[in-house]
Design a protein around this motif. Structure first.
Motif, PDB file in Angstrom:
ATOM      1  N   GLY A  60       0.815  -1.212   0.000  1.00  0.00           N
ATOM      2  CA  GLY A  60       0.000   0.000   0.000  1.00  0.00           C
ATOM      3  C   GLY A  60       0.848   1.261   0.000  1.00  0.00           C
ATOM      4  N   PHE A  61       1.895   1.268   0.783  1.00  0.00           N
ATOM      5  CA  PHE A  61       2.769   2.433   0.838  1.00  0.00           C
ATOM      6  C   PHE A  61       3.517   2.615  -0.476  1.00  0.00           C
ATOM      7  CE2 PHE A  61       6.894   4.404   1.807  1.00  0.00           C
ATOM      8  CZ  PHE A  61       6.434   5.634   2.263  1.00  0.00           C
ATOM      9  N   GLY A  62       3.966   1.520  -1.091  1.00  0.00           N
ATOM     10  CA  GLY A  62       4.665   1.606  -2.366  1.00  0.00           C
ATOM     11  C   GLY A  62       3.773   2.167  -3.459  1.00  0.00           C
ATOM     12  N   SER A  63       2.516   1.757  -3.481  1.00  0.00           N
ATOM     13  CA  SER A  63       1.582   2.281  -4.476  1.00  0.00           C
ATOM     14  C   SER A  63       1.311   3.758  -4.253  1.00  0.00           C
ATOM     15  CB  SER A  63       0.271   1.502  -4.428  1.00  0.00           C
ATOM     16  OG  SER A  63       0.483   0.171  -4.816  1.00  0.00           O
ATOM     17  N   ALA A  64       1.110   4.149  -3.004  1.00  0.00           N
ATOM     18  CA  ALA A  64       0.852   5.565  -2.705  1.00  0.00           C
ATOM     19  C   ALA A  64       2.057   6.424  -3.063  1.00  0.00           C
ATOM     20  CB  ALA A  64       0.497   5.726  -1.226  1.00  0.00           C
ATOM     21  N   LEU A  65       3.230   5.937  -2.770  1.00  0.00           N
ATOM     22  CA  LEU A  65       4.447   6.672  -3.100  1.00  0.00           C
ATOM     23  C   LEU A  65       4.614   6.797  -4.615  1.00  0.00           C
ATOM     24  CD1 LEU A  65       6.989   8.039  -1.996  1.00  0.00           C
ATOM     25  CD2 LEU A  65       8.095   5.801  -2.017  1.00  0.00           C
ATOM     26  N   ALA A  66       4.342   5.723  -5.349  1.00  0.00           N
ATOM     27  CA  ALA A  66       4.448   5.755  -6.803  1.00  0.00           C
ATOM     28  C   ALA A  66       3.442   6.727  -7.409  1.00  0.00           C
ATOM     29  CB  ALA A  66       4.231   4.349  -7.376  1.00  0.00           C
TER      30      ALA A  66
ATOM     31  N   GLY B 219       3.566   0.201  -8.582  1.00  0.00           N
ATOM     32  CA  GLY B 219       4.043   0.371  -7.215  1.00  0.00           C
ATOM     33  C   GLY B 219       5.540   0.564  -7.087  1.00  0.00           C
ATOM     34  N   TRP B 220       6.168  -0.343  -6.335  1.00  0.00           N
ATOM     35  CA  TRP B 220       7.594  -0.213  -6.016  1.00  0.00           C
ATOM     36  C   TRP B 220       8.471  -0.259  -7.259  1.00  0.00           C
ATOM     37  CZ3 TRP B 220       9.305   1.883  -1.876  1.00  0.00           C
ATOM     38  CH2 TRP B 220       8.612   1.749  -0.677  1.00  0.00           C
ATOM     39  N   LEU B 221       8.036  -0.906  -8.326  1.00  0.00           N
ATOM     40  CA  LEU B 221       8.845  -0.947  -9.548  1.00  0.00           C
ATOM     41  C   LEU B 221       9.055   0.461 -10.098  1.00  0.00           C
ATOM     42  CD1 LEU B 221       7.305  -4.044 -11.343  1.00  0.00           C
ATOM     43  CD2 LEU B 221       9.488  -3.903 -10.139  1.00  0.00           C
ATOM     44  N   TYR B 222       7.991   1.264 -10.106  1.00  0.00           N
ATOM     45  CA  TYR B 222       8.136   2.637 -10.591  1.00  0.00           C
ATOM     46  C   TYR B 222       8.965   3.479  -9.636  1.00  0.00           C
ATOM     47  CZ  TYR B 222       7.204   7.320 -12.200  1.00  0.00           C
ATOM     48  OH  TYR B 222       7.372   8.605 -12.632  1.00  0.00           O
ATOM     49  N   VAL B 223       8.811   3.269  -8.348  1.00  0.00           N
ATOM     50  CA  VAL B 223       9.593   4.032  -7.372  1.00  0.00           C
ATOM     51  C   VAL B 223      11.078   3.764  -7.569  1.00  0.00           C
ATOM     52  CG1 VAL B 223      10.079   4.327  -4.911  1.00  0.00           C
ATOM     53  CG2 VAL B 223       7.711   4.102  -5.688  1.00  0.00           C
TER      54      VAL B 223
ATOM     55  N   ALA C 188       5.615  14.408 -11.127  1.00  0.00           N
ATOM     56  CA  ALA C 188       6.520  14.470 -12.281  1.00  0.00           C
ATOM     57  C   ALA C 188       5.772  14.683 -13.596  1.00  0.00           C
ATOM     58  CB  ALA C 188       7.348  13.194 -12.363  1.00  0.00           C
ATOM     59  N   ASN C 189       4.595  14.041 -13.765  1.00  0.00           N
ATOM     60  CA  ASN C 189       3.917  14.038 -15.064  1.00  0.00           C
ATOM     61  C   ASN C 189       2.645  14.874 -15.122  1.00  0.00           C
ATOM     62  OD1 ASN C 189       5.809  12.127 -16.057  1.00  0.00           O
ATOM     63  ND2 ASN C 189       4.682  10.507 -15.035  1.00  0.00           N
ATOM     64  N   HIS C 190       2.056  15.213 -13.997  1.00  0.00           N
ATOM     65  CA  HIS C 190       0.784  15.947 -13.933  1.00  0.00           C
ATOM     66  C   HIS C 190      -0.308  15.258 -14.745  1.00  0.00           C
ATOM     67  CE1 HIS C 190       2.773  19.138 -11.805  1.00  0.00           C
ATOM     68  NE2 HIS C 190       3.696  19.203 -12.755  1.00  0.00           N
ATOM     69  N   SER C 191      -0.369  13.923 -14.647  1.00  0.00           N
ATOM     70  CA  SER C 191      -1.358  13.134 -15.374  1.00  0.00           C
ATOM     71  C   SER C 191      -1.957  12.087 -14.435  1.00  0.00           C
ATOM     72  CB  SER C 191      -0.703  12.439 -16.566  1.00  0.00           C
ATOM     73  OG  SER C 191      -1.597  11.499 -17.135  1.00  0.00           O
ATOM     74  N   ILE C 192      -3.278  12.097 -14.344  1.00  0.00           N
ATOM     75  CA  ILE C 192      -3.945  11.116 -13.489  1.00  0.00           C
ATOM     76  C   ILE C 192      -3.831   9.720 -14.076  1.00  0.00           C
ATOM     77  CG2 ILE C 192      -6.197  10.421 -12.559  1.00  0.00           C
ATOM     78  CD1 ILE C 192      -6.856  13.399 -12.312  1.00  0.00           C
ATOM     79  N   LEU C 193      -3.896   9.602 -15.400  1.00  0.00           N
ATOM     80  CA  LEU C 193      -3.787   8.285 -16.038  1.00  0.00           C
ATOM     81  C   LEU C 193      -2.437   7.635 -15.743  1.00  0.00           C
ATOM     82  CD1 LEU C 193      -4.926   6.107 -17.888  1.00  0.00           C
ATOM     83  CD2 LEU C 193      -3.950   7.356 -19.815  1.00  0.00           C
ATOM     84  N   TRP C 194      -1.344   8.394 -15.892  1.00  0.00           N
ATOM     85  CA  TRP C 194      -0.019   7.843 -15.586  1.00  0.00           C
ATOM     86  C   TRP C 194       0.109   7.535 -14.094  1.00  0.00           C
ATOM     87  CZ3 TRP C 194       2.763   5.365 -18.715  1.00  0.00           C
ATOM     88  CH2 TRP C 194       2.845   5.723 -20.045  1.00  0.00           C
ATOM     89  N   ALA C 195      -0.506   8.347 -13.250  1.00  0.00           N
ATOM     90  CA  ALA C 195      -0.453   8.090 -11.812  1.00  0.00           C
ATOM     91  C   ALA C 195      -1.135   6.772 -11.471  1.00  0.00           C
ATOM     92  CB  ALA C 195      -1.091   9.242 -11.046  1.00  0.00           C
ATOM     93  N   ILE C 196      -2.250   6.467 -12.123  1.00  0.00           N
ATOM     94  CA  ILE C 196      -2.943   5.193 -11.883  1.00  0.00           C
ATOM     95  C   ILE C 196      -2.081   4.026 -12.357  1.00  0.00           C
ATOM     96  CG2 ILE C 196      -4.928   3.797 -12.591  1.00  0.00           C
ATOM     97  CD1 ILE C 196      -6.529   6.451 -12.649  1.00  0.00           C
ATOM     98  N   ILE C 197      -1.515   4.158 -13.553  1.00  0.00           N
ATOM     99  CA  ILE C 197      -0.664   3.081 -14.089  1.00  0.00           C
ATOM    100  C   ILE C 197       0.545   2.850 -13.185  1.00  0.00           C
ATOM    101  CG2 ILE C 197       0.865   2.449 -16.010  1.00  0.00           C
ATOM    102  CD1 ILE C 197      -1.176   3.924 -17.835  1.00  0.00           C
TER     103      ILE C 197
END
Length: 58
Positions: free
Chosen positions: A19-25, A46-50, A32-41
């Motif tokens: 849960g924390f990894g997803s919230a952080l990502a 999760g941690w992979l993107y972080v 960084a991107n100002h996009s809700i779609l990219w934020a969901i993806i």
């Protein structure tokens, strides 16, 4: 009986870590991107993107 208690602690710790990894990502991605779609993806990844962001984008 001690084994069951240890197993419960491990499962709870893993659940909160994901849960924390997803919230952080999500927060890093939206900043960084100002996009809700990219934020969901990135939240799904999760941690992979972080880790990717820490290694290649900072």
């Amino acid at each position: 009986m001690a084994e069951n208690r240890y197993y419960g602690v491990r499962v709870e710790g893993a659940k909160y870590g994901v849960g924390f990894g997803s919230a952080l990502a999500i927060s890093i991605s939206y900043t960084a991107n100002h996009s809700i779609l990219w934020a969901i993806i990135h939240g799904i990844l999760g941690w992979l993107y972080v880790i990717y962001f820490a290694l290649f984008r900072s």
